[in-house]
Design a protein around this motif. Structure first.
Motif, PDB file in Angstrom:
ATOM      1  N   GLY A 140       0.809  -1.209   0.000  1.00  0.00           N
ATOM      2  CA  GLY A 140       0.000   0.000   0.000  1.00  0.00           C
ATOM      3  C   GLY A 140       0.842   1.259   0.000  1.00  0.00           C
ATOM      4  N   VAL A 141       1.880   1.291   0.836  1.00  0.00           N
ATOM      5  CA  VAL A 141       2.761   2.459   0.900  1.00  0.00           C
ATOM      6  C   VAL A 141       3.494   2.648  -0.420  1.00  0.00           C
ATOM      7  CG1 VAL A 141       4.822   3.421   2.007  1.00  0.00           C
ATOM      8  CG2 VAL A 141       3.027   2.371   3.399  1.00  0.00           C
ATOM      9  N   PHE A 142       3.997   1.559  -0.975  1.00  0.00           N
ATOM     10  CA  PHE A 142       4.723   1.649  -2.246  1.00  0.00           C
ATOM     11  C   PHE A 142       3.827   2.194  -3.352  1.00  0.00           C
ATOM     12  CE2 PHE A 142       5.627  -0.225  -6.387  1.00  0.00           C
ATOM     13  CZ  PHE A 142       6.912   0.246  -6.614  1.00  0.00           C
ATOM     14  N   LEU A 143       2.642   1.620  -3.513  1.00  0.00           N
ATOM     15  CA  LEU A 143       1.740   2.063  -4.569  1.00  0.00           C
ATOM     16  C   LEU A 143       1.314   3.513  -4.361  1.00  0.00           C
ATOM     17  CD1 LEU A 143      -0.529  -1.090  -5.007  1.00  0.00           C
ATOM     18  CD2 LEU A 143       1.272  -0.280  -6.552  1.00  0.00           C
ATOM     19  N   ALA A 144       1.058   3.889  -3.109  1.00  0.00           N
ATOM     20  CA  ALA A 144       0.622   5.255  -2.824  1.00  0.00           C
ATOM     21  C   ALA A 144       1.693   6.265  -3.213  1.00  0.00           C
ATOM     22  CB  ALA A 144       0.275   5.391  -1.339  1.00  0.00           C
ATOM     23  N   ALA A 145       2.929   6.021  -2.795  1.00  0.00           N
ATOM     24  CA  ALA A 145       4.010   6.960  -3.086  1.00  0.00           C
ATOM     25  C   ALA A 145       4.342   6.981  -4.572  1.00  0.00           C
ATOM     26  CB  ALA A 145       5.251   6.595  -2.271  1.00  0.00           C
ATOM     27  N   CYS A 146       4.384   5.820  -5.184  1.00  0.00           N
ATOM     28  CA  CYS A 146       4.734   5.716  -6.604  1.00  0.00           C
ATOM     29  C   CYS A 146       3.682   6.398  -7.484  1.00  0.00           C
ATOM     30  CB  CYS A 146       4.886   4.251  -6.977  1.00  0.00           C
ATOM     31  SG  CYS A 146       5.378   3.968  -8.694  1.00  0.00           S
ATOM     32  N   LEU A 147       2.416   6.106  -7.273  1.00  0.00           N
ATOM     33  CA  LEU A 147       1.365   6.658  -8.118  1.00  0.00           C
ATOM     34  C   LEU A 147       1.143   8.144  -7.843  1.00  0.00           C
ATOM     35  CD1 LEU A 147      -1.192   3.711  -8.125  1.00  0.00           C
ATOM     36  CD2 LEU A 147       0.420   4.386  -9.912  1.00  0.00           C
ATOM     37  N   ALA A 148       1.364   8.582  -6.602  1.00  0.00           N
ATOM     38  CA  ALA A 148       1.276  10.014  -6.308  1.00  0.00           C
ATOM     39  C   ALA A 148       2.337  10.780  -7.087  1.00  0.00           C
ATOM     40  CB  ALA A 148       1.445  10.256  -4.809  1.00  0.00           C
ATOM     41  N   ASP A 149       3.539  10.220  -7.140  1.00  0.00           N
ATOM     42  CA  ASP A 149       4.625  10.822  -7.912  1.00  0.00           C
ATOM     43  C   ASP A 149       4.229  10.924  -9.382  1.00  0.00           C
ATOM     44  OD1 ASP A 149       6.999  10.797  -9.661  1.00  0.00           O
ATOM     45  OD2 ASP A 149       8.141  10.677  -7.806  1.00  0.00           O
ATOM     46  N   LEU A 150       3.755   9.832  -9.956  1.00  0.00           N
ATOM     47  CA  LEU A 150       3.409   9.824 -11.380  1.00  0.00           C
ATOM     48  C   LEU A 150       2.259  10.780 -11.694  1.00  0.00           C
ATOM     49  CD1 LEU A 150       3.695   6.019 -12.204  1.00  0.00           C
ATOM     50  CD2 LEU A 150       5.278   7.843 -12.839  1.00  0.00           C
ATOM     51  N   MET A 151       1.244  10.806 -10.842  1.00  0.00           N
ATOM     52  CA  MET A 151       0.090  11.662 -11.109  1.00  0.00           C
ATOM     53  C   MET A 151       0.434  13.140 -10.948  1.00  0.00           C
ATOM     54  SD  MET A 151      -2.262   9.925 -12.327  1.00  0.00           S
ATOM     55  CE  MET A 151      -3.422  11.290 -12.382  1.00  0.00           C
ATOM     56  N   THR A 152       1.410  13.440 -10.108  1.00  0.00           N
ATOM     57  CA  THR A 152       1.893  14.816 -10.020  1.00  0.00           C
ATOM     58  C   THR A 152       2.411  15.277 -11.374  1.00  0.00           C
ATOM     59  OG1 THR A 152       2.459  14.659  -7.665  1.00  0.00           O
ATOM     60  CG2 THR A 152       3.612  16.323  -8.950  1.00  0.00           C
ATOM     61  N   TYR A 153       3.157  14.400 -12.025  1.00  0.00           N
ATOM     62  CA  TYR A 153       3.738  14.766 -13.315  1.00  0.00           C
ATOM     63  C   TYR A 153       2.728  14.711 -14.449  1.00  0.00           C
ATOM     64  CZ  TYR A 153       8.295  15.535 -11.484  1.00  0.00           C
ATOM     65  OH  TYR A 153       9.343  16.081 -10.794  1.00  0.00           O
ATOM     66  N   VAL A 154       1.748  13.855 -14.346  1.00  0.00           N
ATOM     67  CA  VAL A 154       0.654  13.880 -15.311  1.00  0.00           C
ATOM     68  C   VAL A 154      -0.065  15.232 -15.233  1.00  0.00           C
ATOM     69  CG1 VAL A 154      -1.605  12.887 -15.863  1.00  0.00           C
ATOM     70  CG2 VAL A 154       0.327  11.387 -15.392  1.00  0.00           C
ATOM     71  N   ILE A 187       9.278   7.660 -14.430  1.00  0.00           N
ATOM     72  CA  ILE A 187       8.878   6.298 -14.060  1.00  0.00           C
ATOM     73  C   ILE A 187       9.917   5.640 -13.154  1.00  0.00           C
ATOM     74  CG2 ILE A 187       8.458   3.977 -14.962  1.00  0.00           C
ATOM     75  CD1 ILE A 187       6.940   5.243 -17.271  1.00  0.00           C
ATOM     76  N   PRO A 188      11.215   5.646 -13.507  1.00  0.00           N
ATOM     77  CA  PRO A 188      12.183   5.070 -12.560  1.00  0.00           C
ATOM     78  C   PRO A 188      12.273   5.844 -11.254  1.00  0.00           C
ATOM     79  CG  PRO A 188      13.304   6.046 -14.457  1.00  0.00           C
ATOM     80  CD  PRO A 188      11.860   5.990 -14.791  1.00  0.00           C
ATOM     81  N   LEU A 189      12.102   7.175 -11.313  1.00  0.00           N
ATOM     82  CA  LEU A 189      12.127   7.958 -10.080  1.00  0.00           C
ATOM     83  C   LEU A 189      10.946   7.608  -9.183  1.00  0.00           C
ATOM     84  CD1 LEU A 189      13.193  11.549 -11.226  1.00  0.00           C
ATOM     85  CD2 LEU A 189      14.499   9.962  -9.815  1.00  0.00           C
ATOM     86  N   ALA A 190       9.775   7.400  -9.769  1.00  0.00           N
ATOM     87  CA  ALA A 190       8.587   7.056  -8.983  1.00  0.00           C
ATOM     88  C   ALA A 190       8.750   5.703  -8.306  1.00  0.00           C
ATOM     89  CB  ALA A 190       7.346   7.056  -9.884  1.00  0.00           C
ATOM     90  N   ILE A 191       9.311   4.737  -9.019  1.00  0.00           N
ATOM     91  CA  ILE A 191       9.551   3.420  -8.420  1.00  0.00           C
ATOM     92  C   ILE A 191      10.546   3.537  -7.273  1.00  0.00           C
ATOM     93  CG2 ILE A 191      10.507   1.130  -8.857  1.00  0.00           C
ATOM     94  CD1 ILE A 191       9.431   1.395 -11.732  1.00  0.00           C
ATOM     95  N   SER A 192      11.610   4.308  -7.485  1.00  0.00           N
ATOM     96  CA  SER A 192      12.613   4.507  -6.429  1.00  0.00           C
ATOM     97  C   SER A 192      12.003   5.201  -5.221  1.00  0.00           C
ATOM     98  CB  SER A 192      13.793   5.327  -6.969  1.00  0.00           C
ATOM     99  OG  SER A 192      14.406   4.680  -8.056  1.00  0.00           O
ATOM    100  N   GLU A 193      11.150   6.205  -5.475  1.00  0.00           N
ATOM    101  CA  GLU A 193      10.504   6.905  -4.365  1.00  0.00           C
ATOM    102  C   GLU A 193       9.583   5.970  -3.584  1.00  0.00           C
ATOM    103  OE1 GLU A 193       7.492  10.646  -3.424  1.00  0.00           O
ATOM    104  OE2 GLU A 193       8.563  10.560  -5.343  1.00  0.00           O
ATOM    105  N   GLY A 194       8.864   5.109  -4.294  1.00  0.00           N
ATOM    106  CA  GLY A 194       8.000   4.155  -3.613  1.00  0.00           C
ATOM    107  C   GLY A 194       8.775   3.244  -2.683  1.00  0.00           C
TER     108      GLY A 194
END
Length: 224
Positions: A140-154, A187-194
């Motif tokens: 849950g934490v990984f998906l939340a942080a990763c997708l929040a990062d991606l949606m910020t850039y979207v 995308i790689p940054l979002a995965i790393s952040e997650g």
């Protein structure tokens, strides 16, 4: 993200500032209420703010007028709810604009909306959904942080496409171009952040269990 100073047309800069302002105002009210009830949470709030400040300052070249970097908003949104990240993000972005020449004052509203409104609400929503689906806390934490990062850039890609539509393809073509360029680094940054957010969250569970238990207490629906 972090659209540079003076890059957006004036009407766009004003519009995004007006859109972000209510979230900052309500976030201040939400944070103050939480800290009045539990002043011992100040240190944990500081950790969330520092995490966002450090990660969002690690910029990489990307689009002209913008940059690519982690956001760091997922952790605070999971801990304190998405509303809390608007005033935290305001301070973070203001300091970065003034001290690091990262972002700008005229684009502060647009950067606030993508980083501290869209990102945190996505993070909180994804984390709640993962919890409701009985996913593990780490997932849950990984998906939340990763997708929040991606949606910020979207969102940032949408802001830029709205301000600078393609002469032929209009908004859609510009959005595809901006989001495609962002994807190469984000995308790689979002995965790393997650992954990093999972590590920090687990450290907090180990060393700040009492504070986290306070945060798990039922919140008023408006704090969601």
């Amino acid at each position: 993200m972090h659209i540079m100073e003076g890059f957006l047309p004036v009407e766009h800069a004003v519009g995004w500032s007006l859109a972000a302002a209510p979230f900052v105002a309500y976030g201040i009210h939400s944070v103050n209420r939480r800290l009045r009830e539990h002043p011992e949470l100040r240190m944990l709030l500081g950790v969330a703010a520092a995490f966002s400040f450090i990660l969002s300052a690690l910029k990489l070249p990307s689009l002209t007028g913008s940059s690519s970097h982690p956001t760091g908003v997922g952790l605070g949104a999971i801990l304190f709810g998405p509303a809390a990240m608007a005033p935290i993000g305001f301070v973070v972005l203001l300091f970065q604009a003034l001290l690091l020449a990262h972002g700008g004052l005229t684009t502060l509203g647009a950067n606030l909306f993508s980083l501290t409104v869209v990102g945190p609400f996505v993070a909180a929503g994804v984390f709640r959904l993962a919890t409701a689906c009985r996913a593990s806390c780490n997932v849950g934490v990984f998906l939340a942080a990763c997708l929040a990062d991606l949606m910020t850039y979207v969102t940032t890609a949408g802001q830029l496409a709205f301000a600078f539509p393609d002469p032929i393809g209009g908004f859609g073509a510009a959005f595809a171009k901006f989001s495609g360029i962002f994807a190469l680094t984000q995308i790689p940054l979002a995965i790393s952040e997650g992954l990093l957010t999972v590590l920090i969250f687990n450290a907090l569970r180990r060393f700040n269990a009492q504070e986290l238990q306070m945060l798990r207490q039922p919140r008023r629906e408006a704090d969601a």
